[in-house]
Design a protein around this motif. Structure first.
Motif, short mmCIF file in Angstrom:
data_model
loop_
_atom_site.label_atom_id
_atom_site.label_comp_id
_atom_site.label_asym_id
_atom_site.label_seq_id
_atom_site.Cartn_x
_atom_site.Cartn_y
_atom_site.Cartn_z
N LYS A 160 0.82 -1.21 0.00
CA LYS A 160 0.00 0.00 0.00
C LYS A 160 0.86 1.26 0.00
O LYS A 160 0.49 2.29 -0.56
N SER A 161 2.03 1.19 0.66
CA SER A 161 2.98 2.31 0.62
C SER A 161 4.36 1.80 0.99
O SER A 161 4.50 0.81 1.73
N CYS A 162 5.38 2.45 0.45
CA CYS A 162 6.78 2.11 0.73
C CYS A 162 7.57 3.41 0.62
O CYS A 162 7.78 3.93 -0.47
N GLU A 163 7.99 3.93 1.78
CA GLU A 163 8.60 5.25 1.81
C GLU A 163 9.91 5.24 2.59
O GLU A 163 10.05 4.53 3.59
N LYS A 164 10.85 6.04 2.14
CA LYS A 164 12.14 6.16 2.82
C LYS A 164 12.04 7.18 3.95
O LYS A 164 11.54 8.29 3.75
N GLY A 165 12.53 6.79 5.14
CA GLY A 165 12.63 7.70 6.27
C GLY A 165 14.07 8.06 6.52
O GLY A 165 14.94 7.80 5.68
N ASP A 166 14.37 8.63 7.68
CA ASP A 166 15.74 9.02 8.01
C ASP A 166 16.66 7.82 8.19
O ASP A 166 17.82 7.85 7.77
N SER A 167 16.14 6.76 8.81
CA SER A 167 16.99 5.59 9.09
C SER A 167 16.30 4.28 8.76
O SER A 167 16.76 3.21 9.15
N SER A 168 15.18 4.35 8.04
CA SER A 168 14.44 3.12 7.74
C SER A 168 13.58 3.30 6.50
O SER A 168 13.28 4.43 6.09
N VAL A 169 13.21 2.18 5.92
CA VAL A 169 12.19 2.16 4.88
C VAL A 169 10.90 1.70 5.55
O VAL A 169 10.86 0.65 6.19
N ASN A 170 9.86 2.50 5.44
CA ASN A 170 8.61 2.23 6.14
C ASN A 170 7.57 1.68 5.15
O ASN A 170 7.27 2.32 4.14
N VAL A 171 7.06 0.50 5.47
CA VAL A 171 6.20 -0.23 4.54
C VAL A 171 4.83 -0.47 5.16
O VAL A 171 4.71 -0.76 6.35
N VAL A 172 3.80 -0.33 4.34
CA VAL A 172 2.44 -0.75 4.70
C VAL A 172 2.03 -1.79 3.66
O VAL A 172 2.12 -1.54 2.46
N MET A 173 1.59 -2.93 4.13
CA MET A 173 1.36 -4.07 3.24
C MET A 173 0.10 -4.82 3.65
O MET A 173 -0.19 -4.97 4.84
N ARG A 174 -0.65 -5.29 2.65
CA ARG A 174 -1.78 -6.17 2.91
C ARG A 174 -1.45 -7.58 2.44
O ARG A 174 -0.83 -7.77 1.39
N LEU A 175 -1.90 -8.55 3.26
CA LEU A 175 -1.64 -9.95 2.97
C LEU A 175 -2.91 -10.77 3.23
O LEU A 175 -3.77 -10.35 4.01
N PRO A 176 -3.02 -11.93 2.60
CA PRO A 176 -4.20 -12.78 2.84
C PRO A 176 -4.32 -13.17 4.31
O PRO A 176 -3.32 -13.44 4.98
N ALA A 177 -5.55 -13.18 4.80
CA ALA A 177 -5.82 -13.58 6.18
C ALA A 177 -7.21 -14.19 6.25
O ALA A 177 -8.07 -13.88 5.44
N GLY A 178 -7.41 -15.06 7.21
CA GLY A 178 -8.73 -15.65 7.37
C GLY A 178 -8.67 -17.14 7.60
O GLY A 178 -7.65 -17.68 8.03
N THR A 179 -9.74 -17.81 7.31
CA THR A 179 -9.85 -19.23 7.61
C THR A 179 -9.12 -20.11 6.60
O THR A 179 -8.80 -21.26 6.89
#
Length: 219
Positions: A160-179
């Motif tokens: 959903k997003s992948c952005e560079k910070g001062d000391s890290s790459v910050n990621v937001v990700m969706r993955l399959p979940a459920g039964t």
């Protein structure tokens, strides 16, 4: 007999992220007893309070959206249920919402996570993420009921997003979940560690949302 079906959304962070799923069950049992809420008990030879969690959370992960279902045999205002539980919840756990159960657990299809990849070479890690995602497949060894199996996780990764910070790459990700299928970000992280020659560590892994089909928030 009156039966009120309740769904609570709770946070699990700080020291509480080290409470295993098994210990979380014991913890919630004590919490219900201390709250003195009129919890509905199962019937049969060994009655016990009925409650269930929508998705197990990996040890060390934080979350702002854990789902707890339980039944009451008295009609109590949702705000009172929240306050009585929060008064006896352990450190790092807090009920943020109490409502009526609307959707079945089987409606869950995805979970969203945020995490940071900390490294001395942020530009390099950022570029390697793009290069790995450009591969035709991302194979991982996954344990199944029939033993270890090679699985391609690329079709299931939704960045959903992948952005560079001062000391890290910050990621937001969706993955399959459920039964049916459950993936968590550590599979992506381990794949990236094998792909990249740059040293990094994943930190602040947090489940931030639980979703149904068509991007609908589970409730």
């Amino acid at each position: 007999m009156l039966l009120i079906r309740v769904r609570a959304t709770f946070e699990k962070c700080g020291r509480a992220k080290y409470i295993s799923h098994l210990d979380l069950n014991r913890c919630m049992l004590r919490t219900f007893r201390r709250s003195r809420l009129p919890i509905w008990y199962t019937e049969g030879f060994n009655p016990h309070p009925y409650y269930s969690f929508a998705l197990a959370l990996s040890l060390g992960f934080e979350s702002s959206c854990e789902i707890l279902d339980f039944n009451l045999n008295e009609d109590i205002p949702f705000d009172e249920i929240r306050d009585r539980l929060n008064a006896v919840m352990p450190e790092g756990m807090r009920i943020v919402k109490v409502a009526e159960q609307k959707q079945k657990i089987t409606a869950i299809t995805e979970a969203e996570y945020s995490f940071s990849l900390v490294s001395d070479d942020i530009d390099g890690i950022y570029e390697d993420i793009g290069r790995m995602l450009a591969l035709p497949e991302i194979l991982i060894e996954k344990k199944t009921k029939k033993g270890l199996k090679m699985v391609d996780i690329k079709p299931d990764i939704n960045i959903k997003s992948c952005e560079k910070g001062d000391s890290s790459v910050n990621v937001v990700m969706r993955l399959p979940a459920g039964t049916q299928t459950n993936l968590n970000p550590t599979l992506f992280v381990e794949s990236l560690k094998k792909f990249s020659n740059i040293r990094f560590e994943a930190e602040k892994i947090r489940r931030t949302g639980i979703f149904c089909a068509d991007n609908e928030i589970f409730s």
